[in-house]
Design a protein around this motif. Structure first.
Motif, PDB file in Angstrom:
ATOM      1  N   ALA A 274      53.606  38.307  76.206  1.00  0.00           N
ATOM      2  CA  ALA A 274      52.214  37.881  76.056  1.00  0.00           C
ATOM      3  C   ALA A 274      52.149  36.429  75.590  1.00  0.00           C
ATOM      4  O   ALA A 274      53.152  35.840  75.196  1.00  0.00           O
ATOM      5  N   HIS A 275      50.949  35.887  75.650  1.00  0.00           N
ATOM      6  CA  HIS A 275      50.775  34.469  75.342  1.00  0.00           C
ATOM      7  C   HIS A 275      51.283  34.120  73.955  1.00  0.00           C
ATOM      8  O   HIS A 275      51.846  33.060  73.733  1.00  0.00           O
ATOM      9  N   LYS A 276      51.075  34.995  72.999  1.00  0.00           N
ATOM     10  CA  LYS A 276      51.511  34.709  71.624  1.00  0.00           C
ATOM     11  C   LYS A 276      53.021  34.789  71.483  1.00  0.00           C
ATOM     12  O   LYS A 276      53.582  34.223  70.560  1.00  0.00           O
ATOM     13  N   GLY A 277      53.683  35.564  72.365  1.00  0.00           N
ATOM     14  CA  GLY A 277      55.135  35.639  72.311  1.00  0.00           C
ATOM     15  C   GLY A 277      55.691  37.035  72.150  1.00  0.00           C
ATOM     16  O   GLY A 277      56.907  37.236  72.219  1.00  0.00           O
ATOM     17  N   GLU A 278      54.827  38.031  71.922  1.00  0.00           N
ATOM     18  CA  GLU A 278      55.360  39.376  71.780  1.00  0.00           C
ATOM     19  C   GLU A 278      55.684  39.971  73.142  1.00  0.00           C
ATOM     20  O   GLU A 278      55.001  39.688  74.126  1.00  0.00           O
ATOM     21  N   LEU A 279      56.738  40.770  73.203  1.00  0.00           N
ATOM     22  CA  LEU A 279      57.046  41.507  74.407  1.00  0.00           C
ATOM     23  C   LEU A 279      56.117  42.709  74.467  1.00  0.00           C
ATOM     24  O   LEU A 279      55.974  43.442  73.487  1.00  0.00           O
ATOM     25  N   VAL A 280      55.462  42.899  75.605  1.00  0.00           N
ATOM     26  CA  VAL A 280      54.558  44.031  75.790  1.00  0.00           C
ATOM     27  C   VAL A 280      55.200  44.959  76.810  1.00  0.00           C
ATOM     28  O   VAL A 280      55.532  44.530  77.908  1.00  0.00           O
ATOM     29  N   MET A 281      55.419  46.200  76.417  1.00  0.00           N
ATOM     30  CA  MET A 281      56.078  47.153  77.310  1.00  0.00           C
ATOM     31  C   MET A 281      55.268  48.425  77.418  1.00  0.00           C
ATOM     32  O   MET A 281      54.691  48.890  76.445  1.00  0.00           O
ATOM     33  N   GLY A 282      55.287  48.985  78.614  1.00  0.00           N
ATOM     34  CA  GLY A 282      54.608  50.254  78.824  1.00  0.00           C
ATOM     35  C   GLY A 282      55.586  51.318  79.270  1.00  0.00           C
ATOM     36  O   GLY A 282      56.635  51.020  79.846  1.00  0.00           O
ATOM     37  N   ALA A 283      55.232  52.553  79.012  1.00  0.00           N
ATOM     38  CA  ALA A 283      56.095  53.685  79.350  1.00  0.00           C
ATOM     39  C   ALA A 283      55.471  54.490  80.487  1.00  0.00           C
ATOM     40  O   ALA A 283      54.433  54.131  81.037  1.00  0.00           O
ATOM     41  N   GLY A 284      56.128  55.582  80.857  1.00  0.00           N
ATOM     42  CA  GLY A 284      55.513  56.561  81.746  1.00  0.00           C
ATOM     43  C   GLY A 284      54.597  57.450  80.930  1.00  0.00           C
ATOM     44  O   GLY A 284      54.604  57.428  79.696  1.00  0.00           O
ATOM     45  N   VAL A 285      53.773  58.247  81.609  1.00  0.00           N
ATOM     46  CA  VAL A 285      52.854  59.113  80.877  1.00  0.00           C
ATOM     47  C   VAL A 285      53.624  60.225  80.169  1.00  0.00           C
ATOM     48  O   VAL A 285      54.708  60.620  80.599  1.00  0.00           O
ATOM     49  N   ASP A 286      53.064  60.719  79.076  1.00  0.00           N
ATOM     50  CA  ASP A 286      53.544  61.975  78.510  1.00  0.00           C
ATOM     51  C   ASP A 286      53.149  63.090  79.485  1.00  0.00           C
ATOM     52  O   ASP A 286      52.069  63.057  80.062  1.00  0.00           O
ATOM     53  N   ALA A 287      54.027  64.084  79.623  1.00  0.00           N
ATOM     54  CA  ALA A 287      53.871  65.046  80.714  1.00  0.00           C
ATOM     55  C   ALA A 287      52.620  65.903  80.578  1.00  0.00           C
ATOM     56  O   ALA A 287      51.990  66.252  81.573  1.00  0.00           O
ATOM     57  N   TYR A 288      52.255  66.236  79.338  1.00  0.00           N
ATOM     58  CA  TYR A 288      51.183  67.205  79.147  1.00  0.00           C
ATOM     59  C   TYR A 288      49.806  66.534  79.129  1.00  0.00           C
ATOM     60  O   TYR A 288      49.698  65.323  78.924  1.00  0.00           O
ATOM     61  N   ASN A 289      48.769  67.319  79.334  1.00  0.00           N
ATOM     62  CA  ASN A 289      47.405  66.833  79.192  1.00  0.00           C
ATOM     63  C   ASN A 289      47.130  66.552  77.722  1.00  0.00           C
ATOM     64  O   ASN A 289      47.514  67.340  76.858  1.00  0.00           O
ATOM     65  N   GLY A 290      46.442  65.471  77.448  1.00  0.00           N
ATOM     66  CA  GLY A 290      46.157  65.159  76.056  1.00  0.00           C
ATOM     67  C   GLY A 290      45.052  64.134  75.911  1.00  0.00           C
ATOM     68  O   GLY A 290      45.003  63.153  76.653  1.00  0.00           O
ATOM     69  N   TYR A 291      44.178  64.386  74.955  1.00  0.00           N
ATOM     70  CA  TYR A 291      43.086  63.474  74.636  1.00  0.00           C
ATOM     71  C   TYR A 291      43.325  62.792  73.282  1.00  0.00           C
ATOM     72  O   TYR A 291      42.391  62.268  72.698  1.00  0.00           O
ATOM     73  N   GLY A 292      44.548  62.865  72.782  1.00  0.00           N
ATOM     74  CA  GLY A 292      44.789  62.442  71.408  1.00  0.00           C
ATOM     75  C   GLY A 292      45.041  60.959  71.227  1.00  0.00           C
ATOM     76  O   GLY A 292      45.217  60.501  70.109  1.00  0.00           O
ATOM     77  N   GLN A 293      45.087  60.170  72.304  1.00  0.00           N
ATOM     78  CA  GLN A 293      45.417  58.732  72.209  1.00  0.00           C
ATOM     79  C   GLN A 293      46.726  58.511  71.456  1.00  0.00           C
ATOM     80  O   GLN A 293      46.880  57.550  70.709  1.00  0.00           O
ATOM     81  N   ARG A 294      47.651  59.415  71.640  1.00  0.00           N
ATOM     82  CA  ARG A 294      48.998  59.214  71.102  1.00  0.00           C
ATOM     83  C   ARG A 294      49.958  60.059  71.936  1.00  0.00           C
ATOM     84  O   ARG A 294      49.561  61.028  72.578  1.00  0.00           O
ATOM     85  N   GLY A 295      51.215  59.658  71.917  1.00  0.00           N
ATOM     86  CA  GLY A 295      52.218  60.389  72.671  1.00  0.00           C
ATOM     87  C   GLY A 295      53.456  60.600  71.815  1.00  0.00           C
ATOM     88  O   GLY A 295      53.435  60.379  70.605  1.00  0.00           O
ATOM     89  N   ALA A 296      54.527  61.038  72.466  1.00  0.00           N
ATOM     90  CA  ALA A 296      55.723  61.425  71.734  1.00  0.00           C
ATOM     91  C   ALA A 296      56.731  60.278  71.656  1.00  0.00           C
ATOM     92  O   ALA A 296      56.806  59.432  72.544  1.00  0.00           O
ATOM     93  N   ALA A 297      57.521  60.302  70.575  1.00  0.00           N
ATOM     94  CA  ALA A 297      58.501  59.235  70.352  1.00  0.00           C
ATOM     95  C   ALA A 297      59.603  59.255  71.405  1.00  0.00           C
ATOM     96  O   ALA A 297      60.156  58.205  71.737  1.00  0.00           O
ATOM     97  N   HIS A 298      59.919  60.437  71.938  1.00  0.00           N
ATOM     98  CA  HIS A 298      61.034  60.463  72.892  1.00  0.00           C
ATOM     99  C   HIS A 298      60.686  59.728  74.188  1.00  0.00           C
ATOM    100  O   HIS A 298      61.586  59.243  74.886  1.00  0.00           O
ATOM    101  N   VAL A 299      59.389  59.629  74.503  1.00  0.00           N
ATOM    102  CA  VAL A 299      58.985  58.858  75.683  1.00  0.00           C
ATOM    103  C   VAL A 299      59.238  57.374  75.437  1.00  0.00           C
ATOM    104  O   VAL A 299      59.750  56.646  76.293  1.00  0.00           O
ATOM    105  N   ILE A 300      58.894  56.928  74.235  1.00  0.00           N
ATOM    106  CA  ILE A 300      59.167  55.538  73.844  1.00  0.00           C
ATOM    107  C   ILE A 300      60.672  55.272  73.854  1.00  0.00           C
ATOM    108  O   ILE A 300      61.143  54.227  74.321  1.00  0.00           O
ATOM    109  N   GLU A 301      61.443  56.241  73.353  1.00  0.00           N
ATOM    110  CA  GLU A 301      62.895  56.062  73.276  1.00  0.00           C
ATOM    111  C   GLU A 301      63.483  55.894  74.680  1.00  0.00           C
ATOM    112  O   GLU A 301      64.324  55.019  74.919  1.00  0.00           O
ATOM    113  N   ALA A 302      63.016  56.725  75.617  1.00  0.00           N
ATOM    114  CA  ALA A 302      63.523  56.634  76.985  1.00  0.00           C
ATOM    115  C   ALA A 302      63.146  55.298  77.616  1.00  0.00           C
ATOM    116  O   ALA A 302      63.937  54.681  78.334  1.00  0.00           O
ATOM    117  N   GLN A 303      61.938  54.842  77.306  1.00  0.00           N
ATOM    118  CA  GLN A 303      61.484  53.566  77.846  1.00  0.00           C
ATOM    119  C   GLN A 303      62.305  52.413  77.281  1.00  0.00           C
ATOM    120  O   GLN A 303      62.700  51.493  77.998  1.00  0.00           O
TER     121      GLN A 303
END
Lengths: 403, 89
Positions: A274-303
């Motif tokens: 990003a312009h300020k200098g931070e690396l911005v990374m995105g992952a794949g979706v968490d597999a299950y349906n969810g409205y919680g605006q949060r996901g699991a750490a193992h998805v982040i770990e795989a990413q």
């Protein structure tokens, strides 16, 4: 404009009136862009945008800001390329710097199937007037020297599609720019106003019920991303959507090290600096349906594992924070934009994991659809009916995020 | 990470499982009688509630059995796990 130099208020904070010509449900990028183009292109200014939380606080504030138009099918290329052309003039249009940076987007290929799919997509893009190139491994290394392209890695880099006009923008500025411009044209932007019901009489919508009282409107336009199913259900509609958590993260601020956007379908990571200098990374979706605006750490770990395989230089970087949004995914990874079986009720959803890039184009075609009560030619193929007649627009290859 | 209650093996980490979407969707008993709209509904449309949701999971890295879970999609709280063929709570 420096990031710190902001006037205290960019728009009014009006009390909702009891009736409008049109009500837009959802004050994210798509809703705000729609309001702006309704006012600026179609002269409809008796319009309210109702936002449950704060403007741009949903997926608009949670995405990885990647902009590109290199989709496979003609229908997608047309709408996303229209969007990209609007991006290219948006700072001037809104008189507000959205920090649009056309630094180029690479989609890596890691196996022969990726190579075949990627080269096919490059040819399809060129036939549709979308700038696209195929890079071999050396070309990838030349454009992005920090990628490990050695053949020993688990997922070797065999090449990449490259769209030079792609890039990133400052997502908050996009929301604020549209909000300010829409407000200046007379649109009421109403925050902390959750829609709790839709009033339908004789097959047509007559208004909405909200936490700030009922509001009458003959045109109600949904632009609520992950909550679209919940809202449509209020009018008795079932949509071909599943809402999933989608996570992203940023590192601490680093010196400039990554000059383009790098995406990898196969290893489920996409990264830019990003312009300020931070690396911005995105992952794949968490597999299950969810409205919680949060996901699991193992998805982040795989990413992160995938990112480190591609970019060994990131091994000492620290994750500053992670977060999640709610993405509304369709069976064919293409959005749904257009009319509904309920008169006066309009639908703009299903942008799934890639809605940010579509913000201007989505608003443009949706405003036309609302103003004329018929689909804009660019969004006509994206009608809800395609899940009945079977004319799907399968963009799982170009969507680039695993789901 | 969710703790998913496999009715055969007990609670295990989410990473041992695959997700299967909404549960209790029977194949149409007479597919030839469906019109395009009904067939499209069957193929493409699933419930997407914000709240309790009955869904299928497969213990793919364990006993490899499919089973059903009742889970709240707003809080992500798992409410129950039960075997295929059971009605559940």
């Amino acid at each position: 404009m420096a990031l710190s130099e902001h006037p205290p208020f960019l728009w009014r904070d009006p009390e909702p009136r009891r009736a409008y010509d049109a009500v837009i449900v959802g004050g994210g990028g798509h809703g705000l862009a729609t309001a702006y183009y309704l006012a600026s292109q179609h002269g409809m200014t008796d319009v309210a945008v109702l936002e449950r939380g704060w403007l741009g606080g949903g997926n608009m504030g949670r995405n990885t800001t990647i902009i590109r138009s290199n989709y496979l099918w003609d229908e997608s290329a047309a709408i996303y390329e229209h969007s990209l052309k609007l991006w290219e003039g948006l700072s001037e249009e809104l008189d507000y710097d959205i920090l649009f940076s056309q630094r180029g987007v690479m989609n890596l290929a890691h196996n022969l199937t990726d190579v075949r799919e990627g080269t096919r997509r490059v040819h399809a893009n060129r036939l549709n007037g979308v700038d696209a190139q195929w890079l071999d491994t050396d070309g990838v290394k030349e454009l992005c020297p920090i990628i490990d392209v050695s053949p020993e890695v688990r997922y070797p880099v065999l090449g990449a599609t490259y769209q030079p006009r792609g890039g990133i923008a400052k997502h908050d500025h996009v929301a604020w720019g549209y909000a300010r411009a829409a407000d200046a044209l007379g649109v009421d932007l109403i925050q902390n106003c959750e829609v709790t019901g839709l009033d339908v009489e004789a097959g047509s919508v007559t208004g909405v019920r909200t936490t700030r009282g009922p509001i009458a409107a003959r045109r109600v336009a949904l632009a609520a991303a992950g909550h679209s199913s919940v809202l449509a259900h209020m009018a008795g509609l079932r949509l071909p959507l599943q809402s999933h958590p989608l996570q992203a993260l940023v590192s601490e601020l680093l010196e400039p090290v990554l000059g383009c956007v790098v995406m990898s379908n196969a290893v489920h990571v996409y990264v830019s600096q990003a312009h300020k200098g931070e690396l911005v990374m995105g992952a794949g979706v968490d597999a299950y349906n969810g409205y919680g605006q949060r996901g699991a750490a193992h998805v982040i770990e795989a990413q992160m594992a995938a990112a480190l395989e591609l970019f060994p230089i990131f091994s000492r970087a620290h994750v500053l924070r992670t977060w999640g949004g709610i993405v509304d995914v369709t069976p064919d990874a293409s959005p749904i934009v257009g009319l509904t079986p309920v008169g006066g009720l309009f639908l703009n959803c299903g942008w799934g994991t890639g809605g940010f890039k579509g913000t201007p184009g989505s608003g443009w075609v949706y405003a036309h659809t609302i103003a004329h009560d018929e689909p804009h030619p660019l969004c006509a193929p994206f009608a809800l009916e395609r899940f009945t007649d079977g004319a799907l627009i399968d963009e799982h290859g170009a969507a680039a995020v695993a789901h | 990470m969710l703790l998913v209650p496999c009715p055969w093996c007990g609670p295990r980490d989410e990473t041992e499982f695959h997700y299967g979407g909404q549960a209790h969707i029977p194949y149409p008993s007479d597919p030839d009688s469906l019109d395009d709209r009904a067939w499209g509904e069957y193929l493409f449309v699933r419930d997407n509630p914000k709240g309790p949701f009955r869904e299928r999971w497969c213990h793919s890295a364990g006993c490899r059995q499919w089973f059903n879970v009742l889970r709240d999609t707003a809080s992500h709280q798992v409410l129950a796990g039960y075997k295929i063929g059971e009605a559940g709570p």
